[in-house]
Design a protein around this motif. Structure first.
Motif, PDB file in Angstrom:
ATOM      1  N   ILE A 395       0.874  -1.179   0.000  1.00  0.00           N
ATOM      2  CA  ILE A 395       0.000   0.000   0.000  1.00  0.00           C
ATOM      3  C   ILE A 395       0.909   1.226   0.000  1.00  0.00           C
ATOM      4  O   ILE A 395       1.739   1.385   0.897  1.00  0.00           O
ATOM      5  CB  ILE A 395      -0.903   0.022   1.252  1.00  0.00           C
ATOM      6  N   PRO A 396       0.804   2.085  -1.028  1.00  0.00           N
ATOM      7  CA  PRO A 396       1.675   3.270  -1.063  1.00  0.00           C
ATOM      8  C   PRO A 396       1.519   4.118   0.199  1.00  0.00           C
ATOM      9  O   PRO A 396       0.453   4.133   0.813  1.00  0.00           O
ATOM     10  CB  PRO A 396       1.189   4.031  -2.300  1.00  0.00           C
ATOM     11  N   ARG A 397       2.590   4.828   0.557  1.00  0.00           N
ATOM     12  CA  ARG A 397       2.578   5.579   1.822  1.00  0.00           C
ATOM     13  C   ARG A 397       1.437   6.588   1.893  1.00  0.00           C
ATOM     14  O   ARG A 397       0.760   6.694   2.916  1.00  0.00           O
ATOM     15  CB  ARG A 397       3.918   6.311   2.008  1.00  0.00           C
ATOM     16  N   TYR A 398       1.208   7.306   0.811  1.00  0.00           N
ATOM     17  CA  TYR A 398       0.139   8.311   0.846  1.00  0.00           C
ATOM     18  C   TYR A 398      -1.201   7.652   1.181  1.00  0.00           C
ATOM     19  O   TYR A 398      -1.974   8.161   2.002  1.00  0.00           O
ATOM     20  CB  TYR A 398       0.053   9.040  -0.511  1.00  0.00           C
ATOM     21  N   GLN A 399      -1.439   6.503   0.568  1.00  0.00           N
ATOM     22  CA  GLN A 399      -2.687   5.776   0.828  1.00  0.00           C
ATOM     23  C   GLN A 399      -2.756   5.296   2.272  1.00  0.00           C
ATOM     24  O   GLN A 399      -3.810   5.329   2.895  1.00  0.00           O
ATOM     25  CB  GLN A 399      -2.803   4.558  -0.107  1.00  0.00           C
ATOM     26  N   MET A 400      -1.622   4.815   2.792  1.00  0.00           N
ATOM     27  CA  MET A 400      -1.627   4.351   4.193  1.00  0.00           C
ATOM     28  C   MET A 400      -2.046   5.486   5.122  1.00  0.00           C
ATOM     29  O   MET A 400      -2.855   5.300   6.024  1.00  0.00           O
ATOM     30  CB  MET A 400      -0.231   3.835   4.602  1.00  0.00           C
ATOM     31  N   VAL A 401      -1.475   6.679   4.873  1.00  0.00           N
ATOM     32  CA  VAL A 401      -1.761   7.814   5.757  1.00  0.00           C
ATOM     33  C   VAL A 401      -3.214   8.263   5.617  1.00  0.00           C
ATOM     34  O   VAL A 401      -3.907   8.501   6.606  1.00  0.00           O
ATOM     35  CB  VAL A 401      -0.800   8.994   5.443  1.00  0.00           C
ATOM     36  N   MET A 402      -3.674   8.363   4.370  1.00  0.00           N
ATOM     37  CA  MET A 402      -4.987   8.982   4.146  1.00  0.00           C
ATOM     38  C   MET A 402      -6.160   8.010   4.283  1.00  0.00           C
ATOM     39  O   MET A 402      -7.242   8.410   4.693  1.00  0.00           O
ATOM     40  CB  MET A 402      -5.048   9.616   2.737  1.00  0.00           C
ATOM     41  N   PHE A 403      -5.940   6.739   3.895  1.00  0.00           N
ATOM     42  CA  PHE A 403      -7.102   5.847   3.771  1.00  0.00           C
ATOM     43  C   PHE A 403      -7.031   4.591   4.638  1.00  0.00           C
ATOM     44  O   PHE A 403      -7.925   3.756   4.561  1.00  0.00           O
ATOM     45  CB  PHE A 403      -7.277   5.419   2.292  1.00  0.00           C
ATOM     46  N   PRO A 405      -6.648   3.829   8.365  1.00  0.00           N
ATOM     47  CA  PRO A 405      -6.477   4.144   9.790  1.00  0.00           C
ATOM     48  C   PRO A 405      -6.009   2.942  10.608  1.00  0.00           C
ATOM     49  O   PRO A 405      -5.475   3.127  11.709  1.00  0.00           O
ATOM     50  CB  PRO A 405      -7.881   4.580  10.242  1.00  0.00           C
ATOM     51  N   GLU A 406      -6.175   1.740  10.057  1.00  0.00           N
ATOM     52  CA  GLU A 406      -5.730   0.559  10.813  1.00  0.00           C
ATOM     53  C   GLU A 406      -4.204   0.456  10.821  1.00  0.00           C
ATOM     54  O   GLU A 406      -3.632  -0.299  11.613  1.00  0.00           O
ATOM     55  CB  GLU A 406      -6.376  -0.720  10.247  1.00  0.00           C
ATOM     56  N   ILE A 407      -3.532   1.222   9.956  1.00  0.00           N
ATOM     57  CA  ILE A 407      -2.061   1.259   9.962  1.00  0.00           C
ATOM     58  C   ILE A 407      -1.656   2.565  10.655  1.00  0.00           C
ATOM     59  O   ILE A 407      -2.048   3.645  10.214  1.00  0.00           O
ATOM     60  CB  ILE A 407      -1.505   1.235   8.515  1.00  0.00           C
ATOM     61  N   SER A 408      -0.896   2.457  11.737  1.00  0.00           N
ATOM     62  CA  SER A 408      -0.554   3.681  12.472  1.00  0.00           C
ATOM     63  C   SER A 408       0.347   4.567  11.604  1.00  0.00           C
ATOM     64  O   SER A 408       1.016   4.093  10.690  1.00  0.00           O
ATOM     65  CB  SER A 408       0.173   3.321  13.776  1.00  0.00           C
TER      66      SER A 408
END
Ligand code: FAD
Length: 448
Positions: A395-403, A405-408
């Motif tokens: 999962i690209p970093r931008y997606q992890m941050v924005m979409f 929430p289960e990934i801190s």
């Protein structure tokens, strides 16, 4: 003197959501705000008229039963619309899935919805109560009001949701060094607007966050429900370089207008209020606030900007504050008030606050500069190709941050660093995605 179990200072975004969530779950909570009630009287607008709300913030609102209310006045933005100096535009979608959008919300509307809901849940809100000092020995908070009166309130747990200049934090520091330090960005911001056009409609695509990236500075615009856009110019406060633009150098409104017309012509031709705004809208200050300790044994704790204000380039300050709310509220409701609970809250949240602070600083460079680089677009294409093939495994970093929430934030930052090294290596010397061996790239990405 008896008081509520939990006294929250600051009825901004985090304070009012926390009060709402705690009251809904049966806690005794009161909320204190320095300004009068914004639903009855105009109060200083403070910062940013509108904000980007992403999944982390939406999840917190949903837990508090408020997502539908907020959705009713939120506008979806499906990507970044990049504007070059010739007025050419290019949409860069935020994600590959239709639901990967972020939402533009009006700060005032959101705050009012939170206050209504908190009151509805039984929270007593004391407006015109500015925290002046705290006596932690006696467990008393002292407030002043506009008429010069003072009021002393007993507390069991004091929560500082009173923003970056937190008075509670300053009071706590007199008892325990918190090592709070502010690192100025050196760039400030000024808000401008693009009102609705003569036909009453939006003058730009309302389903995008617009960006005019110009290397050392940029302007962005987010849509509002009244069909206007709020634009924010980000620029160096001062510059030692000959001819480099800065707020200091462009103090004269006519000079600033010439600069804006040269750099952002397609925006300026739509800004009918520009001259008035250049004379009246202030330059806002931007900094990152790092605080090593967020609590004072079992007596006080900080959340949101009071503990960790960040620069706004990832659109995550409020989202991070809302995550604090969930983390603290869950612990207080499930385990009660204790030093261990507050310690545990800080241990979970501080690494993530540090991570989003770093990623927000990095995103300024991305938004104002890297988005203009063909290599950046190749890297994005490759990220998306890997995500399409590998799903949750990449999962690209931008997606992890924005979409996600289960990934801190802390985990997104760590994984993002490893991904960046790989993506740079894989795109080295290439100009198009066709030149890259995707099977090999997938294998390498799986090993991360
Ligand atoms: P605040 O919203 O600052 O609320 C603090 C409250 O405490 C206020 O109501 C204040 O009046 C009150 N208060 C202060 N002192 C006292 C006192 N002594 N006594 C009593 N009350 C007091 N975040 C995003 O997620 N997305 C975005 O797109 C985004 N864009 C931004 C753009 C800009 C230009 C800026 C500057 C910030 C942006 N942010 C964004 C960040 C976001 O605004 C903050 O992270 C968020 O407001 C933090 O909420 P808070 O409740 O912690 O603090």
């Amino acid at each position: 003197m008896s008081g509520p179990d939990i006294s929250i200072v600051g009825a901004g975004l985090a304070g009012s959501l926390l009060a709402l969530d705690l009251a809904r779950r049966g806690q005794s909570v009161e909320l204190f705000e320095r300004y009068p009630d914004p639903r009855r009287q105009r109060v200083p607008a403070g910062r940013s008229i509108n904000l980007a709300l992403a999944e982390r913030g939406r999840m917190a609102l949903s837990k508090a039963g408020l997502l539908e209310t907020v959705e009713a006045f939120s506008l979806p933005m499906r990507g970044r619309m990049l504007h070059d100096v010739n007025g050419e535009t290019r949409l860069q979608r935020y994600g590959q899935r239709a639901d990967e959008v972020i939402w533009s919300v009006h700060r005032g509307h959101l705050n009012q919805a939170l206050l209504d809901a908190a009151e509805g849940a039984g929270v007593r809100i004391h407006f015109d109560h500015e925290l002046a000092s705290a006596d932690f020995e006696k467990r008393e908070l002292r407030f002043t009001n506009a008429a010069g009166g003072t009021l002393t309130v007993a507390f069991r747990l004091a929560i500082g949701a009173d923003g970056a200049g937190s008075a509670l934090r300053r009071a706590m520091e007199q008892v325990r060094p918190l090592n709070a330090r502010e690192v100025p960005l050196g760039h400030g911001y000024r808000e401008l607007s693009i009102p609705p056009g003569p036909d009453g409609d939006f003058q730009l695509d309302p389903e995008a966050l617009h960006i005019w990236p110009r290397g050392g500075y940029m302007m962005i615009a987010l849509p509002n429900p009244d069909r206007s856009f709020t634009c924010t110019l980000f620029l160096a406060n001062a510059s030692s370089e000959e001819d480099a633009p800065s707020f200091e150098r462009l103090q004269d409104p006519a000079e600033m207008r010439r600069f804006l017309t040269r750099e952002f012509p397609d925006a300026v031709e739509r800004m009918s209020e520009l001259d008035h705004e250049l004379r009246n809208n202030p330059v806002g200050y931007l900094a990152t606030l790092y605080t090593d300790h967020w609590h004072l044994d079992d007596r006080a704790v900080l959340i949101g900007d009071a503990a960790h204000a960040i620069v706004p380039f990832h659109g995550q300050g409020m989202n991070a504050a809302f995550e604090d709310v969930v983390a603290l509220s869950d612990r207080l409701v499930e385990r009660g008030i204790s030093e261990a609970v507050l310690e545990d809250f800080v241990a979970e949240r501080k690494p993530s606050a540090d991570a989003i602070a770093a990623m927000a600083l990095d995103n300024y460079l991305e938004m104002r500069d890297r988005v203009r680089d063909p290599r950046f677009h190749l890297i994005k294409q490759l990220e998306w190709a890997l995500e399409a093939r590998l799903g949750e495994a990449f999962i690209p970093r931008y997606q992890m941050v924005m979409f996600h929430p289960e990934i801190s934030y802390a985990e997104a930052h760590r994984r993002g660093e490893r991904q960046r090294e790989l993506l740079e290596r894989l795109t080295e010397g290439h100009e198009s995605i066709e030149e890259i061996d995707l099977d090999q790239a997938c294998q390498a990405a799986r090993r991360l």
